[in-house]
Design a protein around this motif. Structure first.
Motif, short mmCIF file in Angstrom:
data_model
loop_
_atom_site.label_atom_id
_atom_site.label_comp_id
_atom_site.label_asym_id
_atom_site.label_seq_id
_atom_site.Cartn_x
_atom_site.Cartn_y
_atom_site.Cartn_z
N ALA A 198 0.95 -1.11 -0.10
CA ALA A 198 0.03 -0.15 -0.11
C ALA A 198 0.89 1.13 0.09
N ASP A 199 1.12 1.96 -1.09
CA ASP A 199 2.02 3.05 -1.37
C ASP A 199 2.07 4.06 0.06
N PRO A 200 3.35 4.24 0.47
CA PRO A 200 4.26 3.99 0.24
C PRO A 200 4.94 2.70 1.08
N ILE A 201 4.06 2.00 1.58
CA ILE A 201 4.62 0.78 2.30
C ILE A 201 5.04 -0.24 1.63
N ARG A 202 6.18 -0.81 1.55
CA ARG A 202 6.66 -1.96 0.68
C ARG A 202 6.62 -3.36 1.58
N LEU A 203 6.54 -4.33 0.77
CA LEU A 203 6.60 -5.72 1.68
C LEU A 203 7.67 -5.72 2.85
N PHE A 204 8.70 -5.32 2.49
CA PHE A 204 9.80 -5.14 3.41
C PHE A 204 10.03 -4.06 4.48
N HIS A 205 8.69 -3.28 4.41
CA HIS A 205 8.55 -2.18 5.40
C HIS A 205 7.65 -2.80 6.43
N ALA A 206 6.85 -3.80 6.38
CA ALA A 206 5.81 -4.14 7.22
C ALA A 206 6.14 -5.73 7.88
N ALA A 207 5.65 -5.78 9.05
CA ALA A 207 5.73 -6.98 9.80
C ALA A 207 5.06 -8.10 8.92
N PRO A 208 5.61 -9.39 9.19
CA PRO A 208 4.98 -10.18 8.51
C PRO A 208 3.78 -11.16 9.26
N ILE A 209 2.94 -11.93 8.55
CA ILE A 209 2.15 -12.76 9.12
C ILE A 209 2.66 -13.86 9.59
N GLY A 210 2.45 -14.35 11.02
CA GLY A 210 2.91 -15.46 11.53
C GLY A 210 2.23 -15.89 12.61
N ASP A 211 2.51 -17.22 13.09
CA ASP A 211 2.22 -17.72 14.54
C ASP A 211 3.02 -17.68 15.66
N GLY A 212 2.63 -17.49 16.77
CA GLY A 212 3.41 -17.64 17.86
C GLY A 212 2.73 -17.44 19.28
N ALA A 213 3.34 -17.90 20.12
CA ALA A 213 2.93 -17.61 21.54
C ALA A 213 3.81 -17.50 22.62
N ALA A 214 3.73 -16.84 23.52
CA ALA A 214 4.64 -16.22 24.72
C ALA A 214 3.87 -16.04 26.03
#
Lengths: 391, 391
Positions: A198-214
């Motif tokens: 979504a201009d100006p945000i590039r793929l490498f500017h954004a957090a990825p989708i992922g699974d996790g627990a803490a």
């Protein structure tokens, strides 16, 4: 009143775990935390989670996770504050311990995003925004942040490349973090060549989708904390010296100022006030960088940098090894990953390990005071904690 | 440590409000509570809600509701514990006040079920059960309770008619309650002629689907509570003398005993212990009767009646006007209604008004001690509060 200490932390690696269920992931993290706390079992569970209702078709989440972990019967509930759910769970869990309602409380976070395909996850994430006044018109969550990023770049005169030093550094840190979703270095070329989401945000500017627990284990009172630390073979205590939460409008159109995250400023002030310190006393911080611009704005609105100057200072080497504060050596949401409702708990667990000196990744310079900053929505719900190492 | 008091309560009528949004309903309830508290504004909001994610497509719910009510900026988050979300919000809100994290806290509940048609609501409600091990196989939430009702009838020798005295009485009470969804009397014939939803549960044995919002204002310390009560023109104080929460497995197949609600027993014992009283000291109770059998089992498992005897005792007139305790003069979930995540807060608001003597419906006999009992899932997450009137 008795103080609150964190005596154990645990987390899973973040990734796309199609073959594991949410309850399995959470149980692993919780039991790591229990073992890290010398085996002390929590008597209540507060779990931060955003999307179990939409992606896992599961409510009653607190009880489900307590039972699966072998702790059937204890008080357990879920806290939702979008991407700030983990932080909000810490806030509620702190109050349970501080008040004496429970003396040993597990604060956990879980997100299982690979239950659905990306379009469904994108839709579920958009529920952090205003359903009636924003999402109804078709905007995504990245789209909202992109508008803010564009405005920030225009107001303060930054280029695509200027802002890309953040993800460049985050990937470097994550390459040392065994829990990170993206544990590999990148290059400025790879970042600037990555597709625009979504201009100006590039793929490498954004957090990825992922699974996790803490999970982290909170206990009440110095005596109990010392006893557990001793059993776990540690001579330091980690106090939760302050917690602050603040909110803003959900829809960004009714904000006072789109490039100032007021809730971040308020929550940080409250947590620092409670801890009795100033922002200059913070040695280490984990901040919520769901997008590059969010990371910079967090540094500014917490008070680590003047408004509009964080990208310039960061490019010059500030907030990195040897500076005060050192920031996001986990790799941040950008590269450690962002398992939404768990992220706030990851940050706390990481900060605790940096204070104890046993973080298994890129190490901070022996910090005594750490701050964590977790947000839901576009800085809608913010939780800041201040953690302090005792001898 | 300072005690916690409820200084204001507010609720909307329960119904099917197609023309009003969730935020509108909640704002009405919250402002009634603020006005009832002499205008004191909450400095934090905890909101119980189950289905905003699935039916309203809305997360970040705490911030959204705080902002719409004109309280932008305050700490605010949602608590989810299925149908026990309202009770769980009280539990978390109590801890926030007791610990001093916040000194004036609004505990609210909201459910907006008419955002979707009944099949979608049925599916959303089923998320209170285990998605992987129950709902996956096609069972509904009423279906699960029906199995328990059938077993209860077989074990203790009750007929369809025997259990139907509960809804008969609940409808009578609701006919006096201006907030009730079903404020009308019914007859044994109408109940027994009503269609079977899931054998043996008939339409008139189950709580209806409805929208509603409720809120209560909690403050810290007798001095503050007296000051507010005075400003509001009241000379009594209502203390939250005890809160207890307990959980059980989500899937009922792994329970120890299907007709004993262990979480109810544990939560009640904890709340009574904290209040320093026994079950015989309770003058008034609001219990969670999502189905007729649930109401009876609640009386038994809290300890008001021996196991298996509540239907017989109730038919004989126990738990009604002049008895100890008097139970569910609101009309209960059955006839007052069951706006899922708000129900636990309705119960507390009603109990407060019964203690103050200003409940605008069927009045209790000047109770001094009240108990509320709210459940999520099939007695999976239970919260019990004990409220006490001070002179």
């Amino acid at each position: 009143m008795e103080k609150v200490f964190i005596v154990g932390v645990g987390m899973t690696k973040i990734g796309r775990f199609y073959e594991q269920s949410g309850r399995e992931l959470f149980s692993q993290a919780l039991w790591k935390a229990i073992e890290d706390a010398g085996g002390v079992k929590p008597r209540a569970l507060v779990v931060g989670n955003m999307m179990s209702s939409t992606l896992m078709n599961q409510d009653s989440l607190g009880a489900l996770l307590a039972d699966y972990a072998g702790l059937r019967g204890i008080p357990a509930f879920k806290v939702e504050a979008a991407c700030g759910s983990g932080g909000a769970a810490l806030y509620a869990g702190y109050a349970l311990v501080k008040s004496g309602v429970a003396d040993v409380v597990a604060v956990g976070g879980l997100e299982k995003q690979t239950e659905a395909t990306t379009p469904y996850v994108t839709r579920a994430l958009a529920q952090a925004a205003d359903a009636d006044f924003e999402v109804f018109y078709g905007v995504t969550f990245t789209g909202l942040n992109a508008m803010i990023a564009r405005l920030y770049m225009q107001l303060f005169g930054y280029s695509d490349e200027d802002l890309s030093y953040w993800p460049l550094k985050m990937h470097e840190y994550a390459s040392y973090n065994p829990y990170a979703q993206l544990p590999r270095k990148t290059s400025m070329k790879e970042i600037l060549d990555s597709p625009v989401i979504a201009d100006p945000i590039r793929l490498f500017h954004a957090a990825p989708i992922g699974d996790g627990a803490a999970a982290v284990i909170l206990v009440r009172g110095e005596e109990k904390a010392r006893e557990i630390a001793k059993a776990a073979g540690r001579d330091t205590l980690i106090e939760v010296a302050g917690v602050g939460m603040a909110t803003d409008s959900v829809d960004i159109a009714s904000r006072n100022n789109l490039v100032v995250m007021e809730a971040t400023a308020k929550a940080a002030q409250e947590a620092l006030r409670m801890a009795g310190i100033g922002v200059k006393d913070v040695d280490y911080a984990e901040v919520h960088d769901a997008f590059h611009v969010t990371g910079y704005a967090a540094l500014e609105d917490i008070g680590f940098a003047p408004k509009g100057e964080a990208p310039r200072l960061f490019k010059e080497g500030r907030f990195q090894k040897g500076d005060k504060p050192e920031v996001n050596f986990s790799g941040g949401l950008k590269a450690r990953g962002h398992p939404v409702g768990a992220t706030g708990v990851y940050q706390v667990a990481e900060a605790v390990m940096q204070l104890r000196g046993d973080f298994p990744g890129f190490k901070a310079s022996s910090p005594e005071t750490a701050l964590t900053h977790n947000m839901g929505g576009v800085s809608t719900i913010t939780v800041v904690s201040v953690l302090r190492r005792w001898k």
